[in-house]
Design an enzyme around this catalytic site. Structure first.
Site, PDB file in Angstrom:
ATOM      1  N   ARG A  73     -15.443   2.191  21.379  1.00 12.67           N
ATOM      2  CA  ARG A  73     -15.788   1.857  20.000  1.00 12.67           C
ATOM      3  C   ARG A  73     -14.861   2.588  19.038  1.00 12.67           C
ATOM      4  O   ARG A  73     -14.107   3.478  19.418  1.00 12.67           O
ATOM      5  CB  ARG A  73     -17.245   2.253  19.700  1.00 12.67           C
ATOM      6  CG  ARG A  73     -17.519   3.737  19.883  1.00 12.67           C
ATOM      7  CD  ARG A  73     -18.832   4.169  19.284  1.00 12.67           C
ATOM      8  NE  ARG A  73     -19.174   5.540  19.660  1.00 12.67           N
ATOM      9  CZ  ARG A  73     -18.674   6.629  19.112  1.00 12.67           C
ATOM     10  NH1 ARG A  73     -17.755   6.525  18.155  1.00 12.67           N
ATOM     11  NH2 ARG A  73     -19.046   7.822  19.510  1.00 12.67           N
ATOM     12  N   GLY A  75     -14.387   5.036  15.523  1.00 11.76           N
ATOM     13  CA  GLY A  75     -15.007   6.296  15.118  1.00 11.76           C
ATOM     14  C   GLY A  75     -14.663   7.453  16.020  1.00 11.76           C
ATOM     15  O   GLY A  75     -13.756   7.385  16.851  1.00 11.76           O
ATOM     16  N   ILE A  77     -16.533  11.477  17.626  1.00 10.53           N
ATOM     17  CA  ILE A  77     -17.559  11.954  18.540  1.00 10.53           C
ATOM     18  C   ILE A  77     -18.916  12.030  17.845  1.00 10.53           C
ATOM     19  O   ILE A  77     -19.017  12.331  16.647  1.00 10.53           O
ATOM     20  CB  ILE A  77     -17.172  13.332  19.114  1.00 10.53           C
ATOM     21  CG1 ILE A  77     -18.096  13.709  20.289  1.00 10.53           C
ATOM     22  CG2 ILE A  77     -17.174  14.412  18.032  1.00 10.53           C
ATOM     23  CD1 ILE A  77     -17.599  14.890  21.094  1.00 10.53           C
ATOM     24  N   HIS A  80     -26.123  11.317  21.118  1.00 10.22           N
ATOM     25  CA  HIS A  80     -27.317  10.477  21.212  1.00 10.22           C
ATOM     26  C   HIS A  80     -28.363  11.211  22.040  1.00 10.22           C
ATOM     27  O   HIS A  80     -28.017  11.946  22.981  1.00 10.22           O
ATOM     28  CB  HIS A  80     -27.008   9.151  21.894  1.00 10.22           C
ATOM     29  CG  HIS A  80     -26.013   8.311  21.168  1.00 10.22           C
ATOM     30  ND1 HIS A  80     -26.118   8.025  19.826  1.00 10.22           N
ATOM     31  CD2 HIS A  80     -24.882   7.689  21.596  1.00 10.22           C
ATOM     32  CE1 HIS A  80     -25.105   7.265  19.462  1.00 10.22           C
ATOM     33  NE2 HIS A  80     -24.328   7.045  20.513  1.00 10.22           N
ATOM     34  N   ALA A 184     -25.520   7.007  11.987  1.00 11.59           N
ATOM     35  CA  ALA A 184     -24.102   6.823  12.291  1.00 11.59           C
ATOM     36  C   ALA A 184     -23.872   5.395  12.775  1.00 11.59           C
ATOM     37  O   ALA A 184     -24.752   4.789  13.404  1.00 11.59           O
ATOM     38  CB  ALA A 184     -23.659   7.817  13.358  1.00 11.59           C
ATOM     39  N   GLY A 186     -20.808   2.963  14.702  1.00 15.01           N
ATOM     40  CA  GLY A 186     -19.516   2.811  15.366  1.00 15.01           C
ATOM     41  C   GLY A 186     -19.535   1.525  16.168  1.00 15.01           C
ATOM     42  O   GLY A 186     -20.450   1.308  16.958  1.00 15.01           O
ATOM     43  N   CYS A 215     -18.659  13.091  14.039  1.00 12.46           N
ATOM     44  CA  CYS A 215     -17.843  12.058  13.379  1.00 12.46           C
ATOM     45  C   CYS A 215     -16.568  12.639  12.775  1.00 12.46           C
ATOM     46  O   CYS A 215     -15.939  12.002  11.924  1.00 12.46           O
ATOM     47  CB  CYS A 215     -18.657  11.323  12.311  1.00 12.46           C
ATOM     48  SG  CYS A 215     -20.164  10.562  12.962  1.00 12.46           S
TER      49      CYS A 215
END
Length: 272
Positions: A73, A75, A77, A80, A184, A186, A215
């Site tokens: 993706r 963006g 780091i 989650h 966030a 991405g 990010c």
């Protein structure tokens, strides 16, 4: 846009391993490209995991060697984990694809979701995602007792917030009254179909973000619905609200191809 199908993959004790969910995305993506399934949004929680987009640098990764999953993706780091609602909308868009418009639609749905719980959020120019805006700079408490004019995050290119304690920890941005990211985003678009998506912080342990530069942003932090409201909000509370606003925004979007401006014809000087 066509009717949006939601698939709840797993939450809590049934949280879905990141690699497993990534493979599920690939399968749904292939089916959506072939028009054998409708536009689909996968909703889930993950066990704790760091994922790094294509633009992530070594200086933004965990210092302690914690494993990071490198993904395709955009963006940088992020983290989650439990208490975070993750959504992967897999949608077919008209070509040429307008990626920015897709991101703005996701932001809009999440802004509406937060508003329904009483949290006012916004966008920040040049930074994707959904943000709780901090106080004006001159009204914020200075980290470490320093004048904000000497905030090392802004003036020292080698300053590393991962090494400098709670004064600069992303999870403490609310105490510093700084801008802080609530959600966030991405994404990736392949063959005109979207993958990856958003992560909305509902009630996670945000100290997980302190091991990285979330990010790639050093002068802001992270927050959650529960932190902003001062009371416990759960994934169960947020799930139907998020689905409602995602459906309203995405199903009613007037999709249009990205406008591609033709280059001006080159001009050559007439011979003398």
């Amino acid at each position: 846009m066509s009717e949006l199908r939601f698939v709840r993959l797993g939450f809590g004790e049934e949280a879905v391993d990141y690699q497993e969910a990534w493979q599920k995305q690939r399968e749904v993506h292939a089916s959506r490209f072939e028009d054998t399934v409708p536009d689909t949004c996968l909703l889930l929680e993950h066990p704790p995991v760091y994922t790094a987009g294509r633009r992530t640098t070594e200086s933004e990764r965990p210092l302690d060697g914690t494993p990071v999953v490198d993904v395709d993706r955009g963006g940088k780091i992020t983290w989650h984990g439990p208490g975070q609602l993750v959504g992967y909308p897999i949608l077919k868009l008209p070509r040429p694809v307008d990626v920015v418009a897709h991101v703005r639609r996701l932001e809009d749905a999440l802004i509406r979701t937060a508003a329904e719980f009483g949290v006012e959020t916004s966008r920040i120019e040049g930074r994707s995602g959904v943000w709780v805006l901090g106080d004006p700079v001159e009204d914020r408490p200075a980290p470490g007792g320093l004048s904000l004019d000497f905030d090392p995050r802004l003036h020292d290119e080698e300053f590393d917030p991962r090494l400098n304690g709670p004064e600069y920890a992303p999870s403490n941005a609310g105490q510093r009254r700084e801008d802080r990211k609530l959600a966030a985003i991405g994404i990736r678009v392949a063959k005109g179909v979207t993958m990856h998506g958003f992560a909305l912080n509902v009630n996670p342990d945000n100290t997980w973000f302190d091991r990285i530069v979330p990010c790639g942003i050093r002068d802001a932090g992270v927050t959650s619905l529960s932190y902003e409201l001062g009371r416990e909000i759960t994934i169960t509370d947020v799930l139907p609200v998020a689905e409602k606003h995602l459906r309203n925004v995405l199903e009613n979007a007037e999709l249009a191809p990205r406008v591609v401006e033709a280059p001006e014809p080159s001009r050559t000087a007439a011979p003398a």
